[in-house]
Enzyme design. Sequence first.
Site, PDB file in Angstrom:
ATOM      1  N   LYS A 119       0.083  -8.220   1.893  1.00 36.77           N
ATOM      2  CA  LYS A 119       1.449  -7.689   0.991  1.00 36.77           C
ATOM      3  C   LYS A 119       2.659  -8.288   1.800  1.00 36.77           C
ATOM      4  O   LYS A 119       2.521  -7.048   3.482  1.00 36.77           O
ATOM      5  CB  LYS A 119       1.566  -6.593   0.329  1.00 36.77           C
ATOM      6  CG  LYS A 119       0.329  -6.904  -0.423  1.00 36.77           C
ATOM      7  CD  LYS A 119       0.394  -5.004  -1.030  1.00 36.77           C
ATOM      8  CE  LYS A 119       0.192  -4.795  -2.150  1.00 36.77           C
ATOM      9  NZ  LYS A 119      -0.171  -3.518  -2.761  1.00 36.77           N
ATOM     10  N   GLY A 173      -1.596   1.802  12.914  1.00 31.82           N
ATOM     11  CA  GLY A 173      -0.583   2.395  12.034  1.00 31.82           C
ATOM     12  C   GLY A 173       0.839   2.331  13.511  1.00 31.82           C
ATOM     13  O   GLY A 173       2.067   2.139  13.305  1.00 31.82           O
TER      14      GLY A 173
HETATM   15  P1  AMP Z   1      -3.279  -6.109   5.932  1.00 28.97           P
HETATM   16  O1  AMP Z   1      -4.448  -4.597   5.495  1.00 28.97           O
HETATM   17  O2  AMP Z   1      -1.978  -6.411   5.449  1.00 28.97           O
HETATM   18  O3  AMP Z   1      -2.966  -6.747   7.128  1.00 28.97           O
HETATM   19  O4  AMP Z   1      -4.010  -7.352   5.060  1.00 28.97           O
HETATM   20  C1  AMP Z   1      -5.571  -7.165   4.715  1.00 28.97           C
HETATM   21  C2  AMP Z   1      -6.090  -7.727   3.956  1.00 28.97           C
HETATM   22  O5  AMP Z   1      -5.693  -8.501   3.062  1.00 28.97           O
HETATM   23  C3  AMP Z   1      -7.942  -7.991   4.422  1.00 28.97           C
HETATM   24  O6  AMP Z   1      -8.384  -7.578   3.545  1.00 28.97           O
HETATM   25  C4  AMP Z   1      -7.786  -8.929   3.330  1.00 28.97           C
HETATM   26  O7  AMP Z   1      -8.836  -9.664   2.490  1.00 28.97           O
HETATM   27  C5  AMP Z   1      -6.786  -9.538   2.764  1.00 28.97           C
HETATM   28  N1  AMP Z   1      -6.034 -10.884   2.058  1.00 28.97           N
HETATM   29  C6  AMP Z   1      -5.946 -12.090   3.167  1.00 28.97           C
HETATM   30  N2  AMP Z   1      -5.690 -13.195   2.967  1.00 28.97           N
HETATM   31  C7  AMP Z   1      -5.754 -12.563   1.447  1.00 28.97           C
HETATM   32  C8  AMP Z   1      -5.355 -13.494   0.140  1.00 28.97           C
HETATM   33  N3  AMP Z   1      -5.018 -14.584   0.346  1.00 28.97           N
HETATM   34  N4  AMP Z   1      -5.577 -13.228  -1.184  1.00 28.97           N
HETATM   35  C9  AMP Z   1      -5.487 -11.287  -1.352  1.00 28.97           C
HETATM   36  N5  AMP Z   1      -6.447 -10.534   0.109  1.00 28.97           N
HETATM   37  C10 AMP Z   1      -5.992 -11.058   1.000  1.00 28.97           C
END
Ligand code: AMP
Length: 395
Positions: A197, A376
């Site tokens: 996100k 974090g």
């Molecule tokens: P973060 O904790 O914000 O670094 O997000 C990591 C998560 O983003 C991982 O669990 C991935 O599976 C997810 N992610 C990466 N690319 C995508 C995508 N194109 N659509 C949905 N989720 C995603």
Amino acid sequence: MKTLNDFNFKDKRALVRVDFNVPLNDNFEVTDATRIVSAKPTIIKILEDGGSCVLMSHLGRPKGVQDEFSLRHIISKIEDILGVEVKFVGDCVGEEATEKANGLEPGEILLLENLRFHDEEKQGDVDFAKQLSQLGDIYVNDAFGTAHRAHASTTIVAQFFPEAKCFGHLLAKEIESIKKVLEDGEKPVLAVLGGAKVSSKITVIENILDKVDHLIIGGGMTFTFIKAQGGNIGDSICEDDKMELALDILRQAEAKGVKIHLPVDVVAADSFSNEAATQVVDVNQIPEGWQGLDAGPKSLEIFDQVVNNCKTILWNGPLGVFEMETFSKGTIALGDSIANSTRNGAFSLVGGGDSVAAVKQFGFEDKVSYVSTGGGAMLESLEGKTLPGIAAILD
Ligand code: AMP
């Protein structure tokens, strides 16, 4: 910045905040000892100087005293890793803790029971911190994973050691690595931000726009940017309420001379599943019913060139849903590119959450310059915040 090397611990008792918050299985066995291994150089330096160590940590999120969160479970693992016997006290403050700490001989280690068995730890209670402070002569903070928390043992306790406080080797290395990227980075400097996100990374993006020359945006965040620019993203993940913000980031980047690289193609799937049907499509033309779950081959080629042209690289967040094999290729390819660039002399730092998991899972740990131990804490550092645990030592 005072580090361990500024002190000789001979005949001194060090009160060391470590991060032994390790994962345990149902038999209370440690399943990943990275954090204990990471604290070893600090502990050994103190013992080799002829000092003794009082180790304090939290484990998990207990509600009051709960045996399943007792640090007793990990004593034998610590002994294996350090090669030294570890004494233990069943409460981190009180008479017994004081007696056992006072009785330590040079070369000996005392492990205190879970700090979070006392609510005062997370509350940052001054009296509780004072009681802890009486267990050592010199305070050493080596717990990067909790440096963003103003807890009693990570921050408040430092005030009782105005002249006798320092960073442990691990925490010093974390601080240096972040500085090497955000302040002293050899140009061109690149940040790769992936993950799910925009909303969770917005403060990071805003802060690093002043520090980097190139920014690769990948993962689920991509689609908020693409839709905001008028592309068709099909059923891909998107934060509609962040589209204006995405456009603003693009405008800010342009004004600051930061080159933003978004994927040009993606691996699209007809469902969020490892077994889904897939096709590679232009990032602006994802059909209805399909969602982009990984970066496509053309994007990976472009990213490879950018990564190999940069001298300083920060990587936070995967390029796709790497937990599913079908959508892990982009993240693996990016890891390969960063490993290659590192071999050719670039400094690479991987930190914050899921990219660390990906780096470990795909075996890139030893092929990048540094893998941060704090999720974090790393994110907050990248947001430009001074972490309370670090500020308390610098004071
Ligand atoms: P973060 O904790 O914000 O670094 O997000 C990591 C998560 O983003 C991982 O669990 C991935 O599976 C997810 N992610 C990466 N690319 C995508 C995508 N194109 N659509 C949905 N989720 C995603």
